[in-house]
Design a protein around this motif. Structure first.
Motif, PDB file in Angstrom:
ATOM      1  N   VAL A 234      42.955  31.998  30.350  1.00 54.18           N
ATOM      2  CA  VAL A 234      41.972  32.312  29.440  1.00 54.18           C
ATOM      3  C   VAL A 234      40.561  32.914  30.494  1.00 54.18           C
ATOM      4  O   VAL A 234      40.096  34.133  30.232  1.00 54.18           O
ATOM      5  N   ILE A 235      40.572  32.487  31.570  1.00 55.46           N
ATOM      6  CA  ILE A 235      39.197  32.904  32.418  1.00 55.46           C
ATOM      7  C   ILE A 235      39.825  34.227  32.980  1.00 55.46           C
ATOM      8  O   ILE A 235      38.965  35.220  33.119  1.00 55.46           O
ATOM      9  N   THR A 236      41.345  34.156  33.501  1.00 60.58           N
ATOM     10  CA  THR A 236      41.682  35.423  33.985  1.00 60.58           C
ATOM     11  C   THR A 236      41.630  36.686  33.063  1.00 60.58           C
ATOM     12  O   THR A 236      41.421  37.723  33.601  1.00 60.58           O
ATOM     13  N   THR A 237      42.263  36.464  31.810  1.00 56.82           N
ATOM     14  CA  THR A 237      42.203  37.480  30.701  1.00 56.82           C
ATOM     15  C   THR A 237      40.776  38.252  30.519  1.00 56.82           C
ATOM     16  O   THR A 237      40.422  39.202  30.239  1.00 56.82           O
ATOM     17  N   SER A 238      39.740  37.166  30.730  1.00 59.19           N
ATOM     18  CA  SER A 238      38.274  37.745  30.698  1.00 59.19           C
ATOM     19  C   SER A 238      37.895  38.327  31.817  1.00 59.19           C
ATOM     20  O   SER A 238      36.808  39.210  31.551  1.00 59.19           O
ATOM     21  N   VAL A 239      38.220  38.029  32.897  1.00 58.98           N
ATOM     22  CA  VAL A 239      37.827  38.639  34.024  1.00 58.98           C
ATOM     23  C   VAL A 239      38.185  39.807  34.349  1.00 58.98           C
ATOM     24  O   VAL A 239      37.444  40.856  34.915  1.00 58.98           O
TER      25      VAL A 239
END
Length: 294
Positions: A166-171
């Motif tokens: 989730v964090i990676t796709t947001s970053v």
């Protein structure tokens, strides 16, 4: 008899040279009159300027709490929050949960930046790559991270992998958007020169494309650092068993507002210092570029 001209040649007044703020300006119209040069930009950077805003907020918090303007049930006084942080440190809870949060954010940030740069290179240097990559990225950009969490839970479960994804796709979104935009903005003359001297594809990327996209990359990186902490706040409150977000969720259950504020302060400090660090690296890497902010 020749007619003599009554007009005498007028000696031209020497232009006045004016020095101000490290710049020299010539005003040929005003002669010896002193002219004050104006600086239209924001001026030189203020030492520790990034700390002024937070310091003002902290001062307002202290004053309103001491005067009773701010209800302690709404927001505890800074002294209460400091005591709560001291107790958490003494118990070891803050350190252990903080380490977990930093690991999650760090791993996700590195993965997101790498994937974002690779996708930006694919889309920025190839029309076919842009046709394949850019559409899905724009779709993800329009969908809030919070809306994807239920789907990611179904796909990846509620473990650590779901949180990192989730964090990676947001970053990766801001890194891709800004890097891709500056790749498309690389001067065509540089591309022609690279073709003339016979650079290979890899050499072109290393010597022309990547240096030309650095300003956009750092803009995206600053946004990505902030977004990584924002996404971390969200995922750590979804079936988490550790992390600052988990600590805040537990405090909310027991009505411990001071611990919730401690968590918010930790997130804020990490976001602030991360941004300061990225800006310092940016100024060093782009020292050749002169702009209003320099």
């Amino acid at each position: 008899m020749a007619v003599q001209s009554l007009s005498r040649p007028v000696a031209r007044r020497r232009p006045e040279v004016v020095q101000s703020s490290g710049t020299t300006r010539v005003d040929p119209r005003l002669g010896k009159r002193k002219v004050k040069a104006r600086r239209l930009g924001p001026g030189r950077a203020i030492p520790f300027g990034a700390a002024i805003g937070p310091a003002l907020l902290l001062t307002a918090w202290i004053v309103t709490s001491a005067t009773g303007v701010l209800d302690p049930q709404t927001l505890p006084a800074p002294s209460t929050v400091v005591q709560a942080a001291h107790d958490l440190i003494a118990d070891g809870q803050l350190q252990s949960n903080l380490l977990t949060s930093v690991q999650r954010a760090g791993i996700s940030l590195v993965l997101g930046v790498l994937i974002g740069v690779v996708l930006a290179l694919v889309a920025g240097l190839s029309r076919i790559g842009e046709a394949i990559v850019d559409g899905p990225i724009q779709i993800k950009r329009a969908i809030p991270t919070l809306a994807l969490i239920p789907l990611f839970i179904v796909w990846f479960g509620i473990g650590e992998s779901m949180k990192i994804i989730v964090i990676t796709t947001s970053v990766l979104i801001p890194v891709y958007i800004n890097t891709h935009a500056h790749l498309r903005g690389v001067d065509a003359r540089h591309v022609e020169l690279a073709e003339t001297v016979g650079l290979s594809r890899l050499q072109f990327i290393r010597r022309v494309a990547l240096p030309g996209s650095l300003p956009g990359f750092f803009t995206g990186l600053r946004m990505a650092v902030t977004i990584s902490w924002l996404a971390l706040v969200v995922v750590e409150q979804v079936n988490a068993t550790s992390g600052i977000g988990y600590l805040m969720t537990q405090a909310r259950t027991y009505g411990q507002i001071d611990i919730i504020v401690v968590g918010l302060v930790v997130y804020a400090l990490f976001g602030l210092f991360s941004d300061i660090g990225v800006r310092a690296i940016e100024r060093r890497a782009l020292s050749w570029r002169q702009s209003l902010g320099d």
